[in-house]
Scaffold this motif. Sequence first.
Motif, mmCIF file in Angstrom:
data_model
loop_
_atom_site.group_PDB
_atom_site.id
_atom_site.type_symbol
_atom_site.label_atom_id
_atom_site.label_comp_id
_atom_site.label_asym_id
_atom_site.label_seq_id
_atom_site.Cartn_x
_atom_site.Cartn_y
_atom_site.Cartn_z
ATOM 1 N N CYS A 15 0.856 -1.184 0.000
ATOM 2 C CA CYS A 15 0.000 0.000 0.000
ATOM 3 C C CYS A 15 0.885 1.223 0.000
ATOM 4 N N THR A 41 -4.225 9.144 -2.568
ATOM 5 C CA THR A 41 -5.034 8.234 -3.371
ATOM 6 C C THR A 41 -6.295 7.879 -2.586
ATOM 7 N N ALA A 44 -6.855 3.818 -0.675
ATOM 8 C CA ALA A 44 -5.549 3.249 -1.024
ATOM 9 C C ALA A 44 -5.326 1.868 -0.413
ATOM 10 N N ARG A 51 -9.857 -2.471 -0.460
ATOM 11 C CA ARG A 51 -11.037 -1.686 -0.848
ATOM 12 C C ARG A 51 -11.315 -1.809 -2.339
ATOM 13 N N TYR A 93 -12.944 1.485 -9.328
ATOM 14 C CA TYR A 93 -11.609 2.016 -8.999
ATOM 15 C C TYR A 93 -10.952 1.059 -8.023
ATOM 16 N N VAL A 94 -9.894 0.435 -8.495
ATOM 17 C CA VAL A 94 -9.310 -0.620 -7.687
ATOM 18 C C VAL A 94 -7.837 -0.793 -8.028
ATOM 19 N N ARG A 95 -7.080 -1.248 -7.066
ATOM 20 C CA ARG A 95 -5.674 -1.584 -7.328
ATOM 21 C C ARG A 95 -5.559 -3.075 -7.030
ATOM 22 N N ASP A 128 -4.401 -0.929 -11.974
ATOM 23 C CA ASP A 128 -4.554 0.172 -11.032
ATOM 24 C C ASP A 128 -5.387 1.281 -11.646
ATOM 25 N N SER A 139 -7.122 3.269 -9.479
ATOM 26 C CA SER A 139 -7.459 4.099 -8.317
ATOM 27 C C SER A 139 -7.258 5.576 -8.631
ATOM 28 N N LYS A 154 -5.975 9.140 -7.871
ATOM 29 C CA LYS A 154 -4.808 9.632 -7.131
ATOM 30 C C LYS A 154 -5.070 10.976 -6.458
ATOM 31 N N TYR A 203 -18.059 2.486 -1.984
ATOM 32 C CA TYR A 203 -17.035 1.433 -1.972
ATOM 33 C C TYR A 203 -17.448 0.273 -1.078
#
Length: 377
Positions: free
Chosen positions: A191, A266, A269, A273, A295-297, A317, A319, A321, A346
């Motif tokens: 992270c 972010t 982050a 999540r 929106y996801v990493r 990614d 997400s 920023k 989310y």
Amino acid sequence: MRYFPLLLLFISFLAAKTPLENTTCKACHPIIFAEYQHSQHAKASIWNDPVHKAVWDKHPNKEQGKYTCAKCHTPSDHSLKGGRGVPAGNTVQKDEPISCQGCHRIESIEEHVHANRNVIQAKPKYFYSADAKRKGEKVIFHETSSFFGLFKKTTGSPYHDIDYGNDLFYTGKMCLGCHDHKQNGKGFALCDLGVKQGDSNATCISCHMPQKPGTMVNLKHTATHASHDMTIHRGTLAELSRYIKLSLKPASQGFTITLHNEATHTLFAQPLRVAQLRVSIHRDGKTTVLPPRQYVRVIGTQGKPSMPWLADTVLKDTSIKALETREEHFDTVLKKGDKVEIVLGYYLVNPKVAGKLGLEGDVSTAFRVLTKKVVEF
Ligand code: HEC
Ligand code: HEC
Ligand code: HEC
Ligand code: HEC
Ligand code: HEC
């Protein structure tokens, strides 16, 4: 063996008596204490955070008996320092894993690639704080008496000294010993809050510790105090909605939704999540739900998502920023009279991962709304 029950009694007496540092603070700072009790900082250990516990339970360090999470999740229990042992469930772990002093004695932050480190002030009862009007002052408790001791005047707190000179408490950087980033054992950034200040004047403290009514201390009345209730997901989420700006404008083919993130980091982050932008159009009494934008990493290894300790690559990614403006295009052509509902929300734990962690219930089924807007066309 006759003495065994007695010994047990003695041990449980000792355990029950583990003195809590925060109990002292409570006497003079009751409002802040109550907020803290409700905050995630008071619930950061495996005993009060089921999500943290679920990941820990599967973590390979558990078998090796090394609770390496302690440095950020339970720093106030000194017996766990340096990843020695596993949490056995004492009152420090349960009630004040990150105690008041765990923050107020942070003298500096050492930056490291793996994770930063908090350097703790060695003097006990010496706390840093921020007050723009007193910046730089050091308030050492003392009494001055006049008229042969008949009148006494006191300065500061009768329990501790206060140092208003630590810049980290003004910039919010004191949060970043724990919050900035963390790598796993493979040197991969699990992270990263992706902090960027840009032209923003906002700090971690101004957004997450806003002034709220109520005195900060009993012995001296102040109209407001800095809120210590850092409980976004299970409490104060709505208060943060103002930092995300949503707008809609028609485009040649359909319409565009613009999402501006004023946060200096972010969004969402934490890798568990997953955030979504959900758009629905109400027209002639009917509602059309458009496919959500996500929106996801996603982290993993060998091209597949994996548990955090195995991950060595970012697979995807999307997400949002720090300070970013994101545009999303939808090709539905809007008509006069349409009502468009836009929701940014989310899941605390990605529903795809929750099952593998043995987590169920609202952590993965509740879609939490961060902000929402209705535009009439
Ligand atoms: C006997 C009462 C008392 C106890 C116990 C006490 N405090 Fe205080 N504290 C005060 C007073 C009074 C002030 C305000 C001093 C001033 O404004 O000059 C204060 C101020 C502070 C401030 C600075 C506030 C500012 O102006 O920004 C911090 C931080 C703080 N206390 C933390 C703690 C912590 C942490 C504990 C527990 C370990 C604690 N206090 C225990 C009385 C106490
Ligand atoms: C360098 C500091 C640091 C270390 C070490 C650390 N964490 Fe964390 N962890 C954090 C912070 C800060 C958060 C809150 C992040 C957020 O909410 O965005 C967090 C959040 C989490 C969460 C999400 C909690 C929730 O309620 O959603 C999990 C799960 C977690 N950590 C697991 C672990 C495990 C397991 C370990 C040890 C193997 C560990 N962490 C070690 C700093 C750390
Ligand atoms: C302009 C306001 C703003 C500033 C400045 C700001 N934040 Fe946030 N923060 C937000 C918003 C909005 C959210 C909710 C979205 C989210 O959870 O990411 C949030 C969420 C968080 C979360 C929870 C993330 C999660 O999903 O678990 C943490 C932890 C956090 N912020 C820490 C910080 C730290 C540390 C700083 C200072 C570097 C900071 N914030 C600065 C607005 C701000
Ligand atoms: C997560 C870190 C953290 C923890 C835990 C924490 N504090 Fe604070 N505290 C801060 C920061 C940062 C400020 C400065 C806020 C500001 O600039 O307004 C602050 C401000 C204060 C103030 C001054 C409030 C004001 O309005 O100026 C007092 C008093 C205080 N804390 C007491 C406590 C007590 C008592 C506890 C435990 C019950 C505690 N803090 C736990 C970070 C923390
Ligand atoms: C000693 C380490 C440490 C420090 C210092 C610290 N935090 Fe945290 N914080 C954590 C951990 C660990 C978590 C995650 C706890 C969990 O969910 O298990 C967390 C969680 C949070 C959350 C998420 C709350 C939620 O609802 O899940 C916010 C917001 C936050 N911290 C803000 C801050 C801010 C702002 C500061 C600085 C004023 C700060 N923290 C300082 C360790 C720290």
